[in-house]
Design a protein around this motif. Structure first.
Motif, PDB file in Angstrom:
ATOM      1  N   ILE A   1       0.825  -1.206   0.000  1.00  0.00           N
ATOM      2  CA  ILE A   1       0.000   0.000   0.000  1.00  0.00           C
ATOM      3  C   ILE A   1       0.857   1.253   0.000  1.00  0.00           C
ATOM      4  CG2 ILE A   1      -1.582   1.322   1.449  1.00  0.00           C
ATOM      5  CD1 ILE A   1      -3.059  -1.200   1.948  1.00  0.00           C
ATOM      6  N   SER A   2       1.842   1.284   0.894  1.00  0.00           N
ATOM      7  CA  SER A   2       2.753   2.424   0.853  1.00  0.00           C
ATOM      8  C   SER A   2       4.062   1.999   1.488  1.00  0.00           C
ATOM      9  CB  SER A   2       2.160   3.614   1.609  1.00  0.00           C
ATOM     10  OG  SER A   2       2.064   3.293   2.972  1.00  0.00           O
ATOM     11  N   GLY A   3       5.131   2.672   1.145  1.00  0.00           N
ATOM     12  CA  GLY A   3       6.427   2.384   1.734  1.00  0.00           C
ATOM     13  C   GLY A   3       7.084   1.175   1.107  1.00  0.00           C
ATOM     14  N   ASP A   4       8.296   0.867   1.595  1.00  0.00           N
ATOM     15  CA  ASP A   4       9.040  -0.270   1.060  1.00  0.00           C
ATOM     16  C   ASP A   4       8.637  -1.531   1.798  1.00  0.00           C
ATOM     17  OD1 ASP A   4      10.447   1.523  -0.519  1.00  0.00           O
ATOM     18  OD2 ASP A   4      11.829   1.965   1.143  1.00  0.00           O
ATOM     19  N   PRO A   5       8.714  -2.674   1.111  1.00  0.00           N
ATOM     20  CA  PRO A   5       8.454  -3.932   1.817  1.00  0.00           C
ATOM     21  C   PRO A   5       9.483  -4.149   2.916  1.00  0.00           C
ATOM     22  CG  PRO A   5       8.500  -4.263  -0.554  1.00  0.00           C
ATOM     23  CD  PRO A   5       8.962  -2.876  -0.313  1.00  0.00           C
ATOM     24  N   LEU A   6       9.006  -4.710   4.020  1.00  0.00           N
ATOM     25  CA  LEU A   6       9.870  -4.907   5.185  1.00  0.00           C
ATOM     26  C   LEU A   6      10.334  -6.357   5.175  1.00  0.00           C
ATOM     27  CD1 LEU A   6      10.582  -2.930   7.386  1.00  0.00           C
ATOM     28  CD2 LEU A   6       8.851  -3.991   8.807  1.00  0.00           C
ATOM     29  N   THR A   7      11.633  -6.567   4.965  1.00  0.00           N
ATOM     30  CA  THR A   7      12.118  -7.942   4.859  1.00  0.00           C
ATOM     31  C   THR A   7      12.603  -8.447   6.208  1.00  0.00           C
ATOM     32  OG1 THR A   7      14.283  -7.119   4.341  1.00  0.00           O
ATOM     33  CG2 THR A   7      12.841  -7.596   2.491  1.00  0.00           C
ATOM     34  N   ALA A   8      12.856  -9.750   6.242  1.00  0.00           N
ATOM     35  CA  ALA A   8      13.356 -10.368   7.476  1.00  0.00           C
ATOM     36  C   ALA A   8      14.683  -9.741   7.886  1.00  0.00           C
ATOM     37  CB  ALA A   8      13.509 -11.863   7.278  1.00  0.00           C
TER      38      ALA A   8
END
Lengths: 486, 216
Positions: free
Chosen positions: B120-127
């Protein structure tokens, strides 16, 4: 290691020492169960932590990562938390001697809760606030229900757990709303965001929800319903911890939150808080009037006392921090005295299946004729709770009224005066009961050697301190004003 | 992606409502799993795949354990078979199945649209990012969580202590008493008339039976 890292480790060394003591006591239990040994190791750990705290006072303000800050206020709170935990250890040792189940786990829980208190007083980030509160409450569930074969203790533990979980949900939801709007969890940055656009409804909702969560822990009206039941049913040492260390730690984090974040710039917030303070004082005192149970009475009285303390928070300038400090010192000493006597009279624990402690007031009837010195301690505590001159409680109440008068909050000052007047009635009623003639009814009594035990000595010392600080409060005032000023 | 978020959120709310209003524990558990999976999909839609995966592994896994407990607590036998038949009625599984079907449609539509990386917004948060922030600025929190778990474990182990230990001690104590009595009786048998000696085995047997019951 860099210089900063060493400083940070030294600054939180009390927390590290307390946490290490938990592990040491746990290993000790695994090796050999010995009640006295566990209590001694716990006391040594707490003393070492206290020394580390006092030696760290020269370091000034130290940032420990971005989530903890160790400054004079947090060291002040740490001293109060560790001292009351120490008193609880000495009381618990005598109390648990009568418990035929495993006794050592109580010290593990007590130490963990103390660690939570230490985290809470140095929290400056929502995550440490949350974990501190959880680390403080989680062991308390176990401590309150420790003698779980008694219905009273079990009820108290379950009630505290369920309501505490509800309060935590409010707290978390509030944090989530604040984070959703501002994108930060740091107290100072949140404060900046709040002062920038404080009128945002989501921010207000978040702040309000957080306030509800913290008010639950401090049993501020209208979130006070759990207090009397939990106080009444819980084992003596656990209740003592709940009434002293736990309340102090949560109030100090609320103070810090207020100073940096929730210092609302609209008047109606102050009015709302002032209203809560007034009803807390009045409801606490009025409900205490009809109590025939000493522990319930003390529970209602603690509600009223946190109403008085809220006055300082509402004013929130001038002498406010100093007032909070002085009042907390006097409150902790007095409450330790009162609950110490209750615990000593109930020690050693006797399983009854209902409420194990000597909490009904008629158990204390004629205590003076059997245990004059213990009665003296109780009398001093009651006088101090009522705020009679020449006791520490008077100094605290004097500060509260002074701060209210200075800010021209006449409604608050009037309520403090009215509350104290109502309070006199039930405090004096307890004292009258102590000096009545002994009836022939069944009662509980302290053991003959109570004064030679560590718990008895702590209680006597606390009573002496209450009188000493009432007569000569200058050192305490200097210390607290130095803490507040820096 | 936004529609996926809102649909999953709706499913989560509906399923959770059924959890709280349900009176049968097994039905409630079924809805709870659906609710957790829906929340996981919300996480995926928000661009936090790691949190979503954890949600499924940890929470849905924990619910499976709860199921095992429920099954363990029931008595196995004919009643269990009937019970299972009762659970297999459509009333029990239609609701969760419909909600899961919505989630499946959401997933298929999202996959079909080819919008894999989107959030939806922002960067994907990875492990990796989660790990870096956990062991960077939030190191103290990780340690505190360890302390919290320890405290919870100690409290749970104390409160959940079964009576077995105490009862074993009690049984041993009583056994010792009975042995002492037997010795006494042995002594009396040598001196006393035979009428009393005949009673002793019954006494002992009764007491033994009592001890056995106590143990059970």
């Amino acid at each position: 290691m860099s210089h900063d890292a060493v400083m940070a480790l030294l600054a939180i060394s009390p927390l590290i020492v307390v946490s290490m003591t938990v592990v040491v006591v746990m290993l000790l239990i695994a090796w050999r169960r010995n009640h006295t040994l566990s209590a001694i190791v716990t006391a040594i750990g707490l003393n070492v932590a206290l020394l580390a705290l006092l030696f760290g006072w020269t370091m000034g303000t130290v940032d420990v990562t971005s989530v903890l800050v160790v400054d004079d206020l947090s060291r002040f709170g740490g001293v109060l938390v560790l001292m009351s935990t120490l008193a609880c250890v000495t009381l618990a040792h005598h109390y648990l001697e009568g418990y035929d189940g495993p006794r050592d786990e109580f010290y593990l829980l007590l130490l963990s809760a103390a660690a939570g208190g230490l985290v809470l007083v140095s929290a400056r980030h929502m995550t440490t606030l949350f974990f501190g509160i959880e680390l403080l409450s989680m062991p308390l569930f176990g401590m309150l229900a420790y003698t779980f074969r008694d219905r009273g203790a079990l009820e108290s533990g379950i009630k505290y757990m369920v309501l505490s979980a509800a309060a935590t949900a409010f707290l978390l939801f509030g944090m989530a709303l604040l984070y959703a709007v501002t994108g930060t969890l740091d107290f100072a940055e949140l404060g900046a965001a709040l002062s920038r656009d404080g009128g945002d409804p989501w921010l207000l909702a978040g702040a309000g929800l957080m306030l509800v969560g913290l008010a639950f822990k401090l049993s501020i009206v209208p979130f006070h319903l759990w207090t009397p039941d939990v106080y009444q049913g819980g084992p003596g040492p656990a209740t003592t911890f709940l009434a002293t260390a736990s309340k102090v730690a949560v109030f100090l984090v609320l103070l810090r939150l207020f100073q940096s974040t929730l210092a609302f710039h609209q008047d109606w917030w102050h009015d709302l808080l002032g209203f809560i303070a007034v009803i807390t004082m009045l409801v606490g005192n009025l409900l205490a009037l009809t109590q025939n149970d000493l522990k319930r009475l003390l529970g209602y009285s603690s509600i009223a006392h946190f109403g008085y303390l809220l006055v300082a928070l509402v004013v929130n300038d001038g002498l406010a921090v100093e007032t909070v400090g002085v009042y907390l010192v006097t409150y902790v000493l007095t409450t330790l005295g009162a609950f110490g006597v209750v615990t000593l009279v109930s020690s050693p624990y006797v399983a009854t299946g209902g409420t194990a402690d000597a909490s009904p007031l008629h158990h204390y009837r004629g205590l003076f004729w059997r245990r004059p010195y213990l009665t003296a301690v109780m009398t001093v505590s009651m006088l101090s709770l009522a705020g009679i001159p020449f006791t520490a409680g008077f100094i605290g109440k004097f500060y509260i009224i002074a701060v209210g008068v200075e800010a021209h909050r006449w409604w608050l000052v009037g309520s403090v005066v009215l509350g104290s007047a109502i309070g006199l009635y039930y405090y004096l009623r307890v004292m009258v009961t102590l000096f009545l003639h002994e009836p022939g009814m069944q009662r509980r009594d302290a053991t003959h050697d109570w004064a030679e035990r560590a718990g008895g000595m702590v209680v006597l010392g606390v009573a002496a301190l209450v009188i000493l600080l009432g007569l000569y409060p200058t050192p305490m005032i200097n210390w607290v004003s130095w803490v507040a000023g820096s | 992606m936004q529609i996926a978020f809102y649909l999953s959120g709706l499913v989560a709310i509906l399923a959770t409502l059924r959890v709280v209003t349900g009176t049968h524990p097994v039905h409630a558990l079924l809805y709870l799993i659906v609710s957790l999976i829906a929340v996981a999909m919300v996480f995926f839609a928000l661009g936090a795949p790691f949190a979503g995966a954890l949600e499924i592994i940890v929470y849905a896994g924990a619910i499976m354990v709860l199921f095992v407990f429920v099954v363990m607590m029931l008595n196995l036998g004919e009643s269990a078979v009937e019970q299972e038949r009762a659970w297999l009625q459509p009333k029990a599984w239609v609701g969760p199945a419909v909600l899961t079907a919505i989630l499946l449609i959401v997933m298929i539509v999202t996959l079909a649209s080819g919008d894999y990386s989107g959030s939806i917004s922002g960067d994907p948060l990875t492990a990796k990012m989660v790990g870096i922030s956990l062991f960077g600025p939030y190191l103290v929190i990780v340690e505190l969580a360890a302390m919290l778990l320890l405290a919870a474990l100690v409290a749970a182990s104390h409160l959940g202590r079964s009576e077995a230990h105490d009862e074993a001690d009690l049984a041993r104590e009583r056994q010792r008493e009975i042995n002492g009595q037997r010795e006494l009786e042995e002594q009396t048998r040598r001196t006393a008339p035979p009428r009393e000696t005949r009673q002793t085995p019954f006494d002992a047997a009764d007491k033994d039976a009592g001890t056995q019951e106590g143990k059970a």
